[in-house]
Design a protein around this motif. Structure first.
Motif, PDB file in Angstrom:
ATOM      1  N   PHE A 534       0.829  -1.208   0.000  1.00 20.15           N
ATOM      2  CA  PHE A 534       0.000   0.000   0.000  1.00 20.15           C
ATOM      3  C   PHE A 534       0.865   1.260   0.000  1.00 20.15           C
ATOM      4  CE2 PHE A 534      -2.339  -3.468   1.904  1.00 20.15           C
ATOM      5  CZ  PHE A 534      -3.569  -3.398   1.286  1.00 20.15           C
ATOM      6  N   ASP A 535       2.129   1.136  -0.460  1.00 22.78           N
ATOM      7  CA  ASP A 535       2.966   2.332  -0.557  1.00 22.78           C
ATOM      8  C   ASP A 535       2.703   3.017  -1.893  1.00 22.78           C
ATOM      9  OD1 ASP A 535       4.519   1.092  -2.563  1.00 22.78           O
ATOM     10  OD2 ASP A 535       6.110   0.503  -1.172  1.00 22.78           O
ATOM     11  N   ASP A 536       3.535   3.984  -2.252  1.00 22.84           N
ATOM     12  CA  ASP A 536       3.245   4.779  -3.444  1.00 22.84           C
ATOM     13  C   ASP A 536       3.256   3.960  -4.722  1.00 22.84           C
ATOM     14  OD1 ASP A 536       6.051   4.558  -2.947  1.00 22.84           O
ATOM     15  OD2 ASP A 536       6.427   6.129  -4.429  1.00 22.84           O
ATOM     16  N   ASN A 537       4.013   2.855  -4.760  1.00 17.65           N
ATOM     17  CA  ASN A 537       4.004   1.956  -5.912  1.00 17.65           C
ATOM     18  C   ASN A 537       3.139   0.729  -5.693  1.00 17.65           C
ATOM     19  OD1 ASN A 537       5.474   3.152  -7.994  1.00 17.65           O
ATOM     20  ND2 ASN A 537       7.448   2.502  -7.145  1.00 17.65           N
ATOM     21  N   GLY A 538       3.295   0.090  -4.531  1.00  9.39           N
ATOM     22  CA  GLY A 538       2.549  -1.138  -4.273  1.00  9.39           C
ATOM     23  C   GLY A 538       1.049  -0.953  -4.349  1.00  9.39           C
ATOM     24  N   ARG A 539       0.562   0.220  -3.989  1.00  9.77           N
ATOM     25  CA  ARG A 539      -0.873   0.463  -4.000  1.00  9.77           C
ATOM     26  C   ARG A 539      -1.457   0.465  -5.413  1.00  9.77           C
ATOM     27  NH1 ARG A 539      -2.812   5.860  -4.726  1.00  9.77           N
ATOM     28  NH2 ARG A 539      -1.200   7.252  -5.550  1.00  9.77           N
ATOM     29  N   ARG A 540      -0.604   0.539  -6.403  1.00  7.26           N
ATOM     30  CA  ARG A 540      -1.091   0.569  -7.786  1.00  7.26           C
ATOM     31  C   ARG A 540      -1.410  -0.830  -8.320  1.00  7.26           C
ATOM     32  NH1 ARG A 540      -0.341   5.757  -9.401  1.00  7.26           N
ATOM     33  NH2 ARG A 540       1.272   6.981  -8.330  1.00  7.26           N
ATOM     34  N   TYR A 541      -1.064  -1.859  -7.554  1.00  9.85           N
ATOM     35  CA  TYR A 541      -1.394  -3.241  -7.920  1.00  9.85           C
ATOM     36  C   TYR A 541      -2.620  -3.688  -7.139  1.00  9.85           C
ATOM     37  CZ  TYR A 541       3.350  -3.353  -9.846  1.00  9.85           C
ATOM     38  OH  TYR A 541       4.490  -3.100 -10.572  1.00  9.85           O
ATOM     39  N   GLY A 583      13.373  12.257  -0.599  1.00  9.63           N
ATOM     40  CA  GLY A 583      12.090  11.794  -0.107  1.00  9.63           C
ATOM     41  C   GLY A 583      11.295  11.035  -1.145  1.00  9.63           C
ATOM     42  N   ARG A 584      11.478  11.366  -2.396  1.00  9.75           N
ATOM     43  CA  ARG A 584      10.759  10.671  -3.467  1.00  9.75           C
ATOM     44  C   ARG A 584      11.367   9.296  -3.729  1.00  9.75           C
ATOM     45  NH1 ARG A 584      10.978  12.140  -9.751  1.00  9.75           N
ATOM     46  NH2 ARG A 584       9.591  10.508 -10.546  1.00  9.75           N
ATOM     47  N   LEU A 585      12.701   9.212  -3.773  1.00 11.45           N
ATOM     48  CA  LEU A 585      13.354   7.936  -4.015  1.00 11.45           C
ATOM     49  C   LEU A 585      13.088   6.944  -2.890  1.00 11.45           C
ATOM     50  CD1 LEU A 585      15.314   6.089  -5.549  1.00 11.45           C
ATOM     51  CD2 LEU A 585      17.210   7.300  -4.453  1.00 11.45           C
ATOM     52  N   SER A 586      13.086   7.432  -1.664  1.00  9.66           N
ATOM     53  CA  SER A 586      12.908   6.556  -0.498  1.00  9.66           C
ATOM     54  C   SER A 586      11.451   6.456  -0.055  1.00  9.66           C
ATOM     55  CB  SER A 586      13.770   7.068   0.665  1.00  9.66           C
ATOM     56  OG  SER A 586      13.407   8.385   1.034  1.00  9.66           O
ATOM     57  N   MET A 587      10.545   6.993  -0.840  1.00  8.63           N
ATOM     58  CA  MET A 587       9.140   7.089  -0.443  1.00  8.63           C
ATOM     59  C   MET A 587       8.548   5.734  -0.049  1.00  8.63           C
ATOM     60  SD  MET A 587       6.376   8.983  -0.125  1.00  8.63           S
ATOM     61  CE  MET A 587       6.472  10.437  -1.194  1.00  8.63           C
ATOM     62  N   GLY A 588       8.729   4.722  -0.881  1.00  3.28           N
ATOM     63  CA  GLY A 588       8.116   3.434  -0.593  1.00  3.28           C
ATOM     64  C   GLY A 588       8.605   2.842   0.710  1.00  3.28           C
ATOM     65  N   GLU A 589       9.912   2.933   0.955  1.00  3.24           N
ATOM     66  CA  GLU A 589      10.469   2.384   2.186  1.00  3.24           C
ATOM     67  C   GLU A 589      10.033   3.201   3.400  1.00  3.24           C
ATOM     68  OE1 GLU A 589      11.901  -0.452   2.208  1.00  3.24           O
ATOM     69  OE2 GLU A 589      11.982  -0.630   0.025  1.00  3.24           O
ATOM     70  N   ASN A 590       9.933   4.511   3.248  1.00  2.00           N
ATOM     71  CA  ASN A 590       9.515   5.350   4.372  1.00  2.00           C
ATOM     72  C   ASN A 590       8.052   5.110   4.733  1.00  2.00           C
ATOM     73  OD1 ASN A 590      12.102   6.432   4.265  1.00  2.00           O
ATOM     74  ND2 ASN A 590      11.478   8.180   3.013  1.00  2.00           N
ATOM     75  N   ILE A 591       7.213   4.951   3.709  1.00  2.00           N
ATOM     76  CA  ILE A 591       5.810   4.612   3.977  1.00  2.00           C
ATOM     77  C   ILE A 591       5.731   3.235   4.637  1.00  2.00           C
ATOM     78  CG2 ILE A 591       3.595   4.031   2.895  1.00  2.00           C
ATOM     79  CD1 ILE A 591       4.178   6.199   0.808  1.00  2.00           C
ATOM     80  N   GLY A 592       6.568   2.294   4.152  1.00  6.63           N
ATOM     81  CA  GLY A 592       6.594   0.977   4.755  1.00  6.63           C
ATOM     82  C   GLY A 592       6.989   1.030   6.221  1.00  6.63           C
ATOM     83  N   ASP A 593       8.013   1.836   6.537  1.00  2.00           N
ATOM     84  CA  ASP A 593       8.444   1.963   7.933  1.00  2.00           C
ATOM     85  C   ASP A 593       7.370   2.598   8.798  1.00  2.00           C
ATOM     86  OD1 ASP A 593      10.918   0.825   7.478  1.00  2.00           O
ATOM     87  OD2 ASP A 593      12.002   2.724   7.362  1.00  2.00           O
ATOM     88  N   LEU A 594       6.812   3.703   8.325  1.00  5.43           N
ATOM     89  CA  LEU A 594       5.829   4.429   9.116  1.00  5.43           C
ATOM     90  C   LEU A 594       4.561   3.599   9.312  1.00  5.43           C
ATOM     91  CD1 LEU A 594       4.820   6.977  10.535  1.00  5.43           C
ATOM     92  CD2 LEU A 594       4.138   7.878   8.291  1.00  5.43           C
ATOM     93  N   GLY A 595       4.023   3.081   8.228  1.00  3.18           N
ATOM     94  CA  GLY A 595       2.816   2.274   8.341  1.00  3.18           C
ATOM     95  C   GLY A 595       3.066   0.971   9.074  1.00  3.18           C
ATOM     96  N   GLY A 596       4.251   0.385   8.846  1.00  3.71           N
ATOM     97  CA  GLY A 596       4.574  -0.875   9.485  1.00  3.71           C
ATOM     98  C   GLY A 596       4.676  -0.762  10.993  1.00  3.71           C
ATOM     99  N   LEU A 597       5.320   0.319  11.472  1.00  2.00           N
ATOM    100  CA  LEU A 597       5.446   0.472  12.919  1.00  2.00           C
ATOM    101  C   LEU A 597       4.094   0.810  13.543  1.00  2.00           C
ATOM    102  CD1 LEU A 597       7.520   0.241  15.137  1.00  2.00           C
ATOM    103  CD2 LEU A 597       7.921   2.706  14.962  1.00  2.00           C
ATOM    104  N   GLN A 598       3.274   1.552  12.816  1.00  2.00           N
ATOM    105  CA  GLN A 598       1.939   1.849  13.331  1.00  2.00           C
ATOM    106  C   GLN A 598       1.097   0.580  13.415  1.00  2.00           C
ATOM    107  OE1 GLN A 598       0.343   5.152  14.356  1.00  2.00           O
ATOM    108  NE2 GLN A 598      -0.479   3.335  15.355  1.00  2.00           N
ATOM    109  N   MET A 599       1.175  -0.271  12.388  1.00  2.00           N
ATOM    110  CA  MET A 599       0.472  -1.558  12.433  1.00  2.00           C
ATOM    111  C   MET A 599       0.952  -2.383  13.612  1.00  2.00           C
ATOM    112  SD  MET A 599       0.476  -3.068   8.562  1.00  2.00           S
ATOM    113  CE  MET A 599       0.983  -1.846   7.364  1.00  2.00           C
ATOM    114  N   ALA A 600       2.277  -2.449  13.770  1.00  2.00           N
ATOM    115  CA  ALA A 600       2.848  -3.263  14.840  1.00  2.00           C
ATOM    116  C   ALA A 600       2.421  -2.744  16.204  1.00  2.00           C
ATOM    117  CB  ALA A 600       4.372  -3.281  14.726  1.00  2.00           C
TER     118      ALA A 600
END
Length: 694
Positions: A534-541, A583-600
């Protein structure tokens, strides 16, 4: 696909989204037992409850620098070993896995086995690498047939024929992967290529250090000419560097190259020939055994411009470029002087290593990659108990339930998009520990005294397997990684999250640790991988792995508004003067970190309610929530050389580790409450500036 994890320069590799590690705590019953009877439980690997308290720096307030607070003493007292350019939790686990794989290799060598058996292949490949005397005795003779092919080139058409072969340097690369329009079938992809340095930035960055990199590259080209007995080293070095600089100018940026909407460009072979006529793709496809009507061109303008560049380049420069890269790509296959020259440039100059890794350690990594599943089957038997798989399955389920609840309550997502997001989450497939089916190596021939020949054979077999993949449907049971690797990944095309056994070790996952540490460690990593969907790229699938726009316009705008704020935050992190995180290059990983820690964290609080009745016990003066966040910080503790840090910034896509800690926690309200962080502290963000996406 029985893939050998070794590549040759002519082939590009499409990697999965990966974070680093992943792991899980015990199931709910086991955790209750640990909580209720710590006196009878085995000791955790780190400290008294799973965290390295001695590595903290309590003189720093958590709100000023959480990384320093959690890891400061370790960071200060630890030196990067000379053979590494970065050193931290991943490195420590990888070294442990190396020792375990070494024992497996030694056993295989002692066993011997029939020709073609796993034990014979493993033992003899390692033996051929360790037989440095045989490599020295062979000298440069193994190069000569291939260099003669280059020497015979007279025209660009002749050169293009070699581009489209398995062994020679090419200004582009092919790879076979699932088709985003129909991920049940495989498709051929074409990528930009042709650079000897890390990426375009190494040629175009106008700073003193990057000029030093380019000067070092020039000297390295000259040195290989000397070692190989080639003439015109200085002139060829200048010509090669000038050619690659032009190619770099044509290349897409890393930011554009990771945008899945820009990189999905389907063409026929006729259209590709018209786009890049000097490369003779139709003829080359036949030479490579490719029988395709369409292919995916990832960076079409780069392919077009590179074709034009080669059409304008004199043939002697092209031949010099091909010759240099053929030797450089095989430097470790050759006598020690070649290997050392390669290390001095790629290891010392580009990465800041001061020592070459011992030959036996390099051999372990070679075999563990090339024959990863042969080694991995034994590794799993010895080092991954069924209980760990069961506990990990429980933790993945807890994270999934937590995220489902968050999706159901997400205020910025409309119901139409939410329904499809929930459907996608329900189809996630967790793969834990090891694959359902193992790669086999039928037909592979390995000799104990011919390392160069072994590598040539493995490259040829690897391409044959790519062709086999192309002719067959996607098999979702396959793993591209061996189970002993210390990493984790998400595949948007198969909607799979993968956690190899190698990462399911302390401190990511320790069945004897306080559950808070497992939720903050491997739980955060599990959430990270789920978040990639559900990051900036993964959400497109979509839920079937198809590249499809399933978002309403309104919800899409809300997502982009939130993610752009996160990008701005990371753009402001500058660990080196004049160099900042993209911020654009690392966007997917940063969203993964932020959302992942919130989920956890959500899963952790649900666990606390279930097991502790609403409040976790205090351990060594630390509350449950404090231990949770410390668990996250502990897994990302890491040291970098300056050169490795520069490489991280220009190549990404992960932010440097201090920002995977500080940049994430400052956006979570619970962290402020846990550590009493106020507006007086350096990391403080007003509530309205905290990014909340997932």
């Amino acid at each position: 696909m029985k893939r050998i994890l070794l590549s040759c320069s002519a082939l590009a590799v499409l990697s999965l989204a990966a974070c680093g590690p992943a792991d899980a705590p015990a199931d709910s019953n086991a955790n209750q037992e640990v909580a209720a009877s710590t006196e009878t439980a085995a000791a955790p690997v780190y400290g008294t409850f799973g965290f390295d308290v001695d590595g903290m720096d309590a003189s720093v307030h958590a709100g000023d620098d959480f990384n320093q607070f959690a890891n400061g003493t370790w960071l200060t007292e630890t030196e990067i070993p000379g053979e590494f350019s970065r050193y931290g939790t991943f490195s420590i686990l990888a070294l442990e896995a190396e020792e375990q794989v070494q024992a497996i290799i030694d056993d295989a060598a002692a066993e011997g086995g029939e020709t073609g058996s796993n034990s014979q292949l493993v033992g003899d490949l390692y033996a051929s690498w360790m037989n440095a005397d045989a490599i020295e005795a062979a000298g440069v003779a193994p190069l000569q047939p291939y260099l003669a092919e280059i020497d015979a080139v007279e025209t660009l058409d002749d050169a293009a024929a070699l581009f489209n072969s398995i062994h020679h340097q090419s200004p582009y690369g092919f790879a076979v992967w699932a088709d985003p329009s129909d991920p049940t079938i495989n498709a051929l992809r074409l990528f930009q290529g042709g650079l000897g340095l890390g990426n375009r930035d190494y040629y175009l960055e106008d700073t003193e250090r990057f000029q030093q990199y380019r000067d070092g590259y020039r000297n390295y080209i000259i040195r290989l000419h000397e070692l190989a007995g080639l003439e015109n080293g200085e002139a060829n070095a200048d010509a090669i560097l000038a050619l690659e600089t032009r190619i770099a100018e044509a290349h897409w940026t890393r930011e554009d190259s990771r945008d899945v909407t820009q990189t999905y460009n389907v063409m026929t072979m006729d259209e590709l020939d018209a786009l890049a006529p000097s490369f003779n793709f139709s003829e080359g496809a036949q030479a490579l055994g490719l029988d395709v009507e369409n292919l995916i061109v990832v960076q079409p303008t780069a392919i077009e411009q590179t074709s034009a560049i080669f059409a304008e380049t004199d043939i002697d420069t092209i031949k010099a470029w091909m010759t240099f890269h053929f030797i450089s790509d095989r430097a470790s296959w050759l006598p020690a002087e070649f290997d050392q020259a390669s290390f001095e440039f790629f290891g010392q100059t580009l990465r800041g290593q001061t020592e070459q890794r011992p030959r036996d350690r390099r051999g372990v990594n070679l075999v563990g990659g090339a024959l990863g599943h042969a080694v991995g089957q034994i590794y799993v038997e010895r080092h991954f108990p069924p209980s760990s798989k069961t506990q990990m399955e429980d933790l993945v389920n807890r994270l999934t339930v937590a995220f489902r609840g968050r999706l159901e309550q997400l205020e910025w997502m409309d119901d139409e998009t939410r329904e499809q997001a929930l459907t996608k989450l329900s189809t996630f497939e967790p793969r834990i520990g090891y694959p359902e089916i193992w790669d086999t190596y039928e037909g592979l021939e390995i000799s104990a005294d011919d390392y160069f020949g072994n590598r040539v054979g493995m490259a040829e077999r690897g391409w044959a397997e790519q062709l086999e993949d192309l002719a067959n449907p996607v098999d979702p049971r396959e793993w591209g990684w061996p189970p002993q690797i210390v990493n984790a990944s998400y595949s948007p095309l198969q909607n799979q999250i993968t956690f190899p056994a190698g990462i399911l070790q302390a401190p990511f996952f320790d069945p004897n640790a306080d559950p808070a540490l497992n939720f903050g460690g491997i739980g955060g990593v599990i959430g990270h991988e789920i978040g990639h969907g559900f990051d900036d790229n993964g959400r497109r699938y979509d839920s079937e792995g198809r590249l499809r726009d399933w978002w309403t316009e309104e919800t899409n705008s809300r997502f982009e508004a939130r993610s752009s704020v996160l990008a701005e935050q990371y753009d402001g992190f500058c660990p080196i003067d004049g160099m900042c995180v993209s911020g654009r290059l690392s966007m997917g990983e940063n969203i993964g970190d932020l959302g992942g820690l919130q989920m956890a964290y959500t899963a952790w609080r649900q666990y606390v309610d279930e097991v502790y009745g609403g409040e976790a016990p205090v351990i060594d003066g630390l509350t449950g929530d404090q231990r949770f966040f410390l668990g996250w910080a502990q897994v990302w503790r890491n040291l970098y050389t300056d050169d490795a840090l520069r490489a991280q910034l220009v190549q990404g896509p992960h932010s440097p580790p201090q920002y995977r800690i500080n940049g994430v926690v400052r956006n979570l309200d619970a962290w402020y409450d846990a550590f009493g962080v106020t507006e007086e502290h350096e990391l403080y963000l007003p509530p309205e500036q905290r990014v909340r996406i997932w």
